[in-house]
Design a protein around this motif. Structure first.
Motif, PDB file in Angstrom:
ATOM      1  N   GLY A 118       0.791  -1.216   0.000  1.00 20.81           N
ATOM      2  CA  GLY A 118       0.000   0.000   0.000  1.00 20.81           C
ATOM      3  C   GLY A 118       0.826   1.271   0.000  1.00 20.81           C
ATOM      4  O   GLY A 118       0.292   2.340   0.174  1.00 20.81           O
ATOM      5  N   ALA A 119       2.120   1.178  -0.175  1.00 15.73           N
ATOM      6  CA  ALA A 119       2.956   2.371  -0.116  1.00 15.73           C
ATOM      7  C   ALA A 119       3.031   3.057  -1.463  1.00 15.73           C
ATOM      8  O   ALA A 119       2.776   2.468  -2.498  1.00 15.73           O
ATOM      9  CB  ALA A 119       4.361   1.998   0.341  1.00 15.73           C
ATOM     10  N   THR A 120       3.408   4.328  -1.438  1.00 10.30           N
ATOM     11  CA  THR A 120       3.461   5.106  -2.674  1.00 10.30           C
ATOM     12  C   THR A 120       4.901   5.449  -3.057  1.00 10.30           C
ATOM     13  O   THR A 120       5.112   6.174  -4.018  1.00 10.30           O
ATOM     14  CB  THR A 120       2.669   6.411  -2.504  1.00 10.30           C
ATOM     15  N   GLU A 121       5.894   4.955  -2.309  1.00 11.33           N
ATOM     16  CA  GLU A 121       7.273   5.290  -2.617  1.00 11.33           C
ATOM     17  C   GLU A 121       7.701   4.686  -3.956  1.00 11.33           C
ATOM     18  O   GLU A 121       7.102   3.751  -4.453  1.00 11.33           O
ATOM     19  CB  GLU A 121       8.194   4.775  -1.500  1.00 11.33           C
ATOM     20  N   LYS A 122       8.798   5.202  -4.501  1.00 10.80           N
ATOM     21  CA  LYS A 122       9.325   4.717  -5.770  1.00 10.80           C
ATOM     22  C   LYS A 122       9.701   3.247  -5.667  1.00 10.80           C
ATOM     23  O   LYS A 122      10.280   2.800  -4.686  1.00 10.80           O
ATOM     24  CB  LYS A 122      10.561   5.533  -6.153  1.00 10.80           C
ATOM     25  N   ARG A 123       9.359   2.443  -6.689  1.00 13.31           N
ATOM     26  CA  ARG A 123       9.622   1.013  -6.655  1.00 13.31           C
ATOM     27  C   ARG A 123      11.014   0.708  -7.197  1.00 13.31           C
ATOM     28  O   ARG A 123      11.456   1.291  -8.170  1.00 13.31           O
ATOM     29  CB  ARG A 123       8.590   0.258  -7.505  1.00 13.31           C
ATOM     30  N   HIS A 124      11.701  -0.245  -6.571  1.00 16.63           N
ATOM     31  CA  HIS A 124      12.975  -0.735  -7.069  1.00 16.63           C
ATOM     32  C   HIS A 124      12.787  -2.157  -7.566  1.00 16.63           C
ATOM     33  O   HIS A 124      11.705  -2.738  -7.478  1.00 16.63           O
ATOM     34  CB  HIS A 124      14.032  -0.666  -5.961  1.00 16.63           C
ATOM     35  N   SER A 125      13.837  -2.749  -8.101  1.00 17.05           N
ATOM     36  CA  SER A 125      13.698  -4.028  -8.778  1.00 17.05           C
ATOM     37  C   SER A 125      13.448  -5.199  -7.848  1.00 17.05           C
ATOM     38  O   SER A 125      12.802  -6.153  -8.216  1.00 17.05           O
ATOM     39  CB  SER A 125      14.965  -4.308  -9.599  1.00 17.05           C
ATOM     40  N   VAL A 126      13.972  -5.166  -6.614  1.00 17.45           N
ATOM     41  CA  VAL A 126      13.827  -6.327  -5.752  1.00 17.45           C
ATOM     42  C   VAL A 126      12.984  -6.009  -4.533  1.00 17.45           C
ATOM     43  O   VAL A 126      11.860  -6.460  -4.403  1.00 17.45           O
ATOM     44  CB  VAL A 126      15.216  -6.851  -5.298  1.00 17.45           C
ATOM     45  N   VAL A 127      13.476  -5.203  -3.617  1.00 17.85           N
ATOM     46  CA  VAL A 127      12.744  -4.940  -2.375  1.00 17.85           C
ATOM     47  C   VAL A 127      12.915  -3.493  -1.971  1.00 17.85           C
ATOM     48  O   VAL A 127      13.998  -2.940  -2.049  1.00 17.85           O
ATOM     49  CB  VAL A 127      13.251  -5.866  -1.240  1.00 17.85           C
ATOM     50  N   ASP A 128      11.824  -2.875  -1.545  1.00 14.17           N
ATOM     51  CA  ASP A 128      11.879  -1.535  -0.971  1.00 14.17           C
ATOM     52  C   ASP A 128      11.626  -1.647   0.519  1.00 14.17           C
ATOM     53  O   ASP A 128      10.710  -2.345   0.946  1.00 14.17           O
ATOM     54  CB  ASP A 128      10.801  -0.616  -1.571  1.00 14.17           C
ATOM     55  N   VAL A 129      12.413  -0.990   1.321  1.00 11.75           N
ATOM     56  CA  VAL A 129      12.139  -0.893   2.753  1.00 11.75           C
ATOM     57  C   VAL A 129      11.333   0.372   2.966  1.00 11.75           C
ATOM     58  O   VAL A 129      11.815   1.468   2.720  1.00 11.75           O
ATOM     59  CB  VAL A 129      13.438  -0.850   3.572  1.00 11.75           C
ATOM     60  N   LEU A 130      10.100   0.206   3.399  1.00 11.09           N
ATOM     61  CA  LEU A 130       9.198   1.340   3.511  1.00 11.09           C
ATOM     62  C   LEU A 130       9.338   2.010   4.868  1.00 11.09           C
ATOM     63  O   LEU A 130       9.662   1.363   5.861  1.00 11.09           O
ATOM     64  CB  LEU A 130       7.754   0.862   3.339  1.00 11.09           C
ATOM     65  N   PRO A 131       9.090   3.297   4.942  1.00  4.15           N
ATOM     66  CA  PRO A 131       9.120   3.966   6.240  1.00  4.15           C
ATOM     67  C   PRO A 131       8.005   3.443   7.132  1.00  4.15           C
ATOM     68  O   PRO A 131       6.950   3.042   6.645  1.00  4.15           O
ATOM     69  CB  PRO A 131       8.905   5.449   5.876  1.00  4.15           C
ATOM     70  N   ASP A 132       8.245   3.455   8.431  1.00  5.78           N
ATOM     71  CA  ASP A 132       7.232   2.981   9.376  1.00  5.78           C
ATOM     72  C   ASP A 132       5.975   3.834   9.264  1.00  5.78           C
ATOM     73  O   ASP A 132       6.037   5.060   9.155  1.00  5.78           O
ATOM     74  CB  ASP A 132       7.761   3.057  10.809  1.00  5.78           C
ATOM     75  N   LYS A 133       4.837   3.148   9.327  1.00 11.58           N
ATOM     76  CA  LYS A 133       3.571   3.862   9.320  1.00 11.58           C
ATOM     77  C   LYS A 133       3.154   4.166  10.754  1.00 11.58           C
ATOM     78  O   LYS A 133       3.668   3.581  11.699  1.00 11.58           O
ATOM     79  CB  LYS A 133       2.491   3.011   8.647  1.00 11.58           C
ATOM     80  N   GLU A 134       2.204   5.062  10.900  1.00  7.46           N
ATOM     81  CA  GLU A 134       1.687   5.346  12.234  1.00  7.46           C
ATOM     82  C   GLU A 134       1.042   4.083  12.790  1.00  7.46           C
ATOM     83  O   GLU A 134       0.418   3.315  12.061  1.00  7.46           O
ATOM     84  CB  GLU A 134       0.648   6.476  12.171  1.00  7.46           C
ATOM     85  N   ASP A 135       1.193   3.889  14.070  1.00  8.32           N
ATOM     86  CA  ASP A 135       0.676   2.686  14.709  1.00  8.32           C
ATOM     87  C   ASP A 135      -0.817   2.837  14.957  1.00  8.32           C
ATOM     88  O   ASP A 135      -1.280   3.001  16.086  1.00  8.32           O
ATOM     89  CB  ASP A 135       1.411   2.437  16.024  1.00  8.32           C
ATOM     90  N   ASP A 136      -1.589   2.839  13.888  1.00 10.75           N
ATOM     91  CA  ASP A 136      -3.027   3.013  13.994  1.00 10.75           C
ATOM     92  C   ASP A 136      -3.799   1.753  13.627  1.00 10.75           C
ATOM     93  O   ASP A 136      -5.016   1.768  13.503  1.00 10.75           O
ATOM     94  CB  ASP A 136      -3.504   4.160  13.099  1.00 10.75           C
ATOM     95  N   GLY A 137      -3.088   0.651  13.447  1.00 10.52           N
ATOM     96  CA  GLY A 137      -3.773  -0.599  13.116  1.00 10.52           C
ATOM     97  C   GLY A 137      -4.360  -0.604  11.725  1.00 10.52           C
ATOM     98  O   GLY A 137      -5.208  -1.429  11.407  1.00 10.52           O
ATOM     99  N   GLY A 138      -3.913   0.328  10.849  1.00 14.56           N
ATOM    100  CA  GLY A 138      -4.467   0.365   9.495  1.00 14.56           C
ATOM    101  C   GLY A 138      -5.906   0.819   9.466  1.00 14.56           C
ATOM    102  O   GLY A 138      -6.706   0.344   8.663  1.00 14.56           O
ATOM    103  N   TYR A 139      -6.263   1.765  10.339  1.00 11.35           N
ATOM    104  CA  TYR A 139      -7.656   2.187  10.463  1.00 11.35           C
ATOM    105  C   TYR A 139      -7.790   3.680  10.191  1.00 11.35           C
ATOM    106  O   TYR A 139      -6.943   4.476  10.602  1.00 11.35           O
ATOM    107  CB  TYR A 139      -8.171   1.889  11.873  1.00 11.35           C
ATOM    108  N   ALA A 140      -8.856   4.052   9.477  1.00 11.92           N
ATOM    109  CA  ALA A 140      -9.128   5.468   9.214  1.00 11.92           C
ATOM    110  C   ALA A 140     -10.633   5.673   9.174  1.00 11.92           C
ATOM    111  O   ALA A 140     -11.373   4.811   8.697  1.00 11.92           O
ATOM    112  CB  ALA A 140      -8.512   5.897   7.890  1.00 11.92           C
TER     113      ALA A 140
END
Length: 400
Positions: A62-84
Motif C-alpha cells: 500500500g505504499a506510494t514510494e518509488k519502486r525498485h527491482s527487488v525490495v523496498d524498505v518502507l518507512p514505518d507507518k503510524e501505529d493506527d492498526g491500518g484504520y481510518a
C-alpha cells in the motif's frame, strides 16, 4: 497452490537481502520469480499474507514510494492498526457522509476510497468511491488519484453523465495499464462509485464491491457483483475465448475470483472494466447509500447493513459500526465502507419547523413569539425575520 521449489526460490530471494528489520517490506520480484519457476504460460498470483512466515516479515503493497527491482524498505507507518474514519457534509446541508476503512486481518491494506464534493453550473456534484485492490494496491491507489478527476474533465459529464462514466472507466483502465507496462506487477482493482448530479444519483460498478440504498426503509442493491459464475458474465468470458473454473471458488482461468476489474493485464481479454450503471432519483424516500468493499458484504447481508446504518444518527458512526460488525463476524479481508445520508427537509419550507420549536427557542431566534401569522403577513419582512427562517432548520438539525 505453489510448489516447494517456488518457495525455495522465494526464500533464496529474501535471504539475499540480508537481515530483516521490523519495518514493512515490499516483494517487488516475487510474482516474476514464481512465474519464471512455473514456466511460460502460467499466471501466478499471490496474497501477501501467505508469505508472512518467511523471515517473519509483513508485506505491504500500500505504499506510494518509488519502486525498485527487488525490495523496498518502507518507512514505518503510524501505529493506527491500518484504520481510518471521518466524515463531511455538503455545503447546502442536503447530505452528510461518513467513511471507515480498516486493514482487518490482512497483513497489508489494498483498499482505497475517495470522497469529493464540488459545484458545477450551480449544481452540487458529489463523488463517492470504494476501490478494492487485489494482487497489490497500485490499481486501487491509481483509481483514487485519477478516476473522478478524469470524470470531471469529460466533455459530456454534465449533459450525458452515464456515457461520461462509462467512457471514463474504460479510459482510466487503459491509462493505468499504460502506466504500469514497464513493471512486473499485475495489480487489479474493483470500483464501486456513486456520483450525485443535482437530484440524480448514478451508481457504477466494476467487480464485487457493492452499492446498496435504503428506500422507505427497504434495502435495495444498485449493483450486482461481477462474479465469473454469473450466467451472463460466464457467457461473455467464454465467447471471448476464456474459461471459468472452480478453484476454491469460481475463477476466470482458475485465477481471478471476479469477472470485471481495472488492471489485471494478463487476463484483460476476459476481465473488462466496463461498468454497469444504474440511475436513481434522490427523493424523500431515499434515506441513505452504503458503498463497501467485499470485506463487508462477505459477512453482512444488504438488509443488515441498511438496518445498522439507519440505527446511527451520524453517517461516520454508521460507517464505523459497519466496519466493526464485519470484523466481529469474521471478515478476513480489508473492510472499507462509505455511508451517505440524505436530508430532504432541507428542501422544504422552514415554517413547519418553526411551529415545532418550543416558545423559548422561538424567542431566541426571532423575539416575536406572540405574533400571529396574520399580523406578520401585514408587516414588511425585516432582516431579523429572514435570519429566523435561515437559522431554524439548522437548530432543528442539531436536535435530530
Amino acid at each position: 497452490m505453489v510448489c516447494s521449489s517456488c518457495l525455495r526460490n522465494v526464500i533464496i530471494q529474501v535471504k539475499s537481502i540480508g537481515p530483516l528489520s521490523p519495518r514493512s517490506l515490499w516483494l517487488g520480484s516475487v510474482p516474476r520469480v514464481l512465474t519464471d519457476t512455473l514456466g511460460p504460460g502460467y499466471i501466478c498470483y499471490y496474497k501477501p499474507r501467505k508469505f508472512r512466515a518467511i523471515g517473519k516479515m509483513m508485506v505491504d503493497t500500500g505504499a506510494t514510494e518509488k519502486r525498485h527491482s527487488v525490495v523496498d524498505v518502507l518507512p514505518d507507518k503510524e501505529d493506527d492498526g491500518g484504520y481510518a474514519s471521518g466524515g463531511c457534509k455538503s455545503e447546502d446541508g442536503k447530505l452528510r457522509c461518513g467513511y471507515s476503512s480498516f486493514r482487518g486481518k490482512r497483513a497489508s491494506m489494498e483498499d482505497f476510497f475517495d470522497v469529493k464534493m464540488s459545484k458545477i453550473n450551480e449544481k452540487t456534484i458529489c463523488f463517492f468511491g470504494v476501490f478494492d485492490g487485489h494482487g497489490g494496491s497500485r490499481a486501487a491507489e491509481y483509481l483514487k488519484q485519477h478516476l473522478f478527476e478524469n470524470l470531471m474533465k469529460h466533455p459530456q459529464f454534465m449533459t450525458d453523465t452515464k456515457l461520461a462514466i462509462s467512457e471514463t472507466y474504460k479510459q482510466t483502465d487503459k491509462d493505468f495499464l499504460d502506466a504500469e507496462k514497464d513493471t512486473f506487477r499485475d495489480d487489479g482493482s474493483t470500483a464501486s462509485t456513486a456520483v450525485l448530479v443535482g437530484n440524480r444519483l448514478y451508481v457504477a460498478n466494476v467487480g464485487d464491491s457493492r452499492a446498496v440504498i435504503s428506500k422507505a426503509g427497504k434495502a435495495i442493491p444498485l449493483s450486482e457483483d461481477h462474479k465469473p459464475n454469473r450466467v451472463d458474465e460466464r457467457k461473455r468470458i467464454e465467447n471471448a475465448g476464456g474459461v471459468v473454473m472452480w478453484a476454491g471458488t469460481w475463477r476466470v482461468g482458475g485465477v481471478l475470483a471476479m469477472s470485471r476489474a481495472f488492471g489485471n493485464r494478463m487476463l484483460k481479454q476476459f476481465v473488462v472494466a466496463e461498468p454497469e450503471i444504474q440511475e436513481e432519483e434522490v427523493n424523500e424516500e431515499l434515506e441513505l447509500l452504503v458503498l463497501a468493499s467485499d470485506g463487508l458484504w462477505d459477512v453482512v447481508p444488504n438488509e443488515d447493513a441498511v438496518s445498522i446504518a439507519l440505527g446511527e444518527e451520524e453517517p461516520e458512526a454508521a460507517a464505523r459500526k459497519l466496519t466493526e460488525t464485519a470484523f466481529s463476524r469474521g471478515s478476513a479481508d480489508n473492510i472499507t465502507c462509505i455511508v451517505v445520508r440524505f436530508h430532504h427537509d432541507r428542501t422544504e419550507s422552514p415554517e413547519p419547523l418553526l411551529k415545532q420549536q418550543k416558545t423559548s427557542e422561538l424567542q431566541e431566534v426571532s423575539g416575536k413569539v406572540t405574533e400571529t401569522q396574520e399580523d406578520r403577513s401585514k408587516e414588511p419582512e425585516t432582516q431579523k425575520d429572514q435570519t429566523a427562517v435561515v437559522e431554524a432548520p439548522q437548530q432543528g438539525e442539531q436536535k435530530s
